[in-house]
Scaffold this motif. Sequence first.
Motif, PDB file in Angstrom:
ATOM      1  N   UNK A   1       0.846  -1.201   0.000  1.00 51.39           N
ATOM      2  CA  UNK A   1       0.000   0.000   0.000  1.00 51.39           C
ATOM      3  C   UNK A   1       0.880   1.250   0.000  1.00 51.39           C
ATOM      4  N   UNK A   2       1.975   1.194   0.752  1.00 55.23           N
ATOM      5  CA  UNK A   2       2.850   2.368   0.905  1.00 55.23           C
ATOM      6  C   UNK A   2       3.994   2.399  -0.098  1.00 55.23           C
ATOM      7  N   UNK A   3       4.506   1.229  -0.438  1.00 56.29           N
ATOM      8  CA  UNK A   3       5.609   1.128  -1.381  1.00 56.29           C
ATOM      9  C   UNK A   3       5.662  -0.315  -1.873  1.00 56.29           C
ATOM     10  N   UNK A   4       6.088  -0.507  -3.082  1.00 58.91           N
ATOM     11  CA  UNK A   4       6.187  -1.865  -3.606  1.00 58.91           C
ATOM     12  C   UNK A   4       7.283  -2.625  -2.857  1.00 58.91           C
ATOM     13  N   UNK A   5       6.985  -3.844  -2.490  1.00 58.91           N
ATOM     14  CA  UNK A   5       7.966  -4.676  -1.776  1.00 58.91           C
ATOM     15  C   UNK A   5       9.238  -4.827  -2.597  1.00 58.91           C
ATOM     16  N   UNK A   6       9.113  -4.920  -3.902  1.00 60.55           N
ATOM     17  CA  UNK A   6      10.296  -5.107  -4.749  1.00 60.55           C
ATOM     18  C   UNK A   6      11.206  -3.877  -4.757  1.00 60.55           C
TER      19      UNK A   6
ATOM     20  N   UNK B   1      17.608  -3.725   1.153  1.00 60.54           N
ATOM     21  CA  UNK B   1      17.829  -4.909   1.987  1.00 60.54           C
ATOM     22  C   UNK B   1      17.438  -4.675   3.440  1.00 60.54           C
ATOM     23  N   UNK B   2      17.837  -3.539   3.995  1.00 59.13           N
ATOM     24  CA  UNK B   2      17.521  -3.246   5.392  1.00 59.13           C
ATOM     25  C   UNK B   2      16.005  -3.157   5.612  1.00 59.13           C
ATOM     26  N   UNK B   3      15.319  -2.487   4.716  1.00 56.72           N
ATOM     27  CA  UNK B   3      13.859  -2.368   4.839  1.00 56.72           C
ATOM     28  C   UNK B   3      13.178  -3.728   4.703  1.00 56.72           C
TER      29      UNK B   3
ATOM     30  N   UNK C   1      10.600  -8.444   7.382  1.00 60.22           N
ATOM     31  CA  UNK C   1      10.580  -9.881   7.682  1.00 60.22           C
ATOM     32  C   UNK C   1      10.726 -10.112   9.186  1.00 60.22           C
ATOM     33  N   UNK C   2      11.614  -9.372   9.842  1.00 58.91           N
ATOM     34  CA  UNK C   2      11.802  -9.519  11.294  1.00 58.91           C
ATOM     35  C   UNK C   2      10.510  -9.179  12.036  1.00 58.91           C
ATOM     36  N   UNK C   3       9.898  -8.068  11.689  1.00 57.89           N
ATOM     37  CA  UNK C   3       8.659  -7.653  12.352  1.00 57.89           C
ATOM     38  C   UNK C   3       7.553  -8.679  12.110  1.00 57.89           C
TER      39      UNK C   3
END
Length: 154
Positions: free
Chosen positions: A103-108, A112-114, A119-121
Amino acid sequence: MIFLFGIAAAHVLSAFPKYDILQKSVATLIPIFGFILVYISNYKPYGILQYVITFFIFLCFLYGNTLWGLLKTTGAKFLGTISYSLYLIHGIILYFTFKVVNIFSSVVLLNSLQFWTMILISSLITIVISALTYQYIEYPFLKKYRSKLSDKIM
């Protein structure tokens, strides 16, 4: 197909129950190198080579190898306890995580940090929800089943 290798490993264990060499500290190298080989040889998903390597990794764990005690830690035991809930919940959490992030930004487009933060969250959320579903849904059914089973035995 992979279940057949699991069944074969169970048969090996029942046929040779006293094969303690896979419990030895040096045998921990088998799963470690096995994981590396599966990762390196991942040119074809679900290939026979990965099955064979995973078979030997699984045999090590069946015979009691604990990865130098790592699998005996409180955290590993906790994750083992809630593993069925993790299995059931993780796909749902990942689906919704990707939907919300998109919704906010494309995952692709994430760096790497984002990506790994996402994934951690989502992993932490999955663990919390899985622990709750284990405690309030799965465990009460297990407890009831075990009490009925013990009533039948006695």
